[in-house]
Motif scaffolding. Sequence first.
Motif: not given
Length: 197
Positions: A49-70
């Motif tokens: 939102d709108p690009d990779i600089l604002n997103c959530t990183v979803i990993g195994p078992q659909s869990k959130t592992y990281f957040r990227i925040l501009n």
Amino acid sequence: MYSTNPYAQAGWSTGSSGSAPLPSIFGALPFSGQSSGPSIHQFEFANPDPDILNCTVIGPQSKTYFRILNNTPSRNFTLVQNRDGASIAVIEWRQSPGAVVEIRDIIRKQLVSTWLPLSEDRKYRFMKARDRTLVWVPQNEHVGLYTYGTSTPELFARLTRTGGKVTLEITSTAIQIGLLECCIVAGVLLQSGRSID
């Protein structure tokens, strides 16, 4: 032509320059969870939102592992936070002498061009982490992370961009030696669309 190559913005050539091809060993290595080698873990840079600089990183078992925040309002900083909300990395976007990166307890604050320097022929990028030298090599629709300086390079990770979706596939070996955070941050840098040198 650069508009069709998502890796061109990271400084890699499109392969049409007439220069010598990459060594065939990089393209010949298998990358499949079906082999008897290390298992593969998939992480998706989701809901940009709108690009990779604002997103959530979803990993195994659909869990959130990281957040990227501009960071707003200046947008001069991008933070990478772990699932607990603690900042583990920061990217400072500078015009000159270039972007700066720091990964807590792994990579000291330095220019991205020092941490991910282009090779002399501009065909791949080195990455130094955890007392290892690795290389990000673009191939077709993905960029692979390989060991460097060995007779048989080992594929540790692969970044793939399909449309607006960015996916990181990483081996259990790479995770065990502590490369996950570095691959996440490198993925953000390489897929940001911004100048990183």
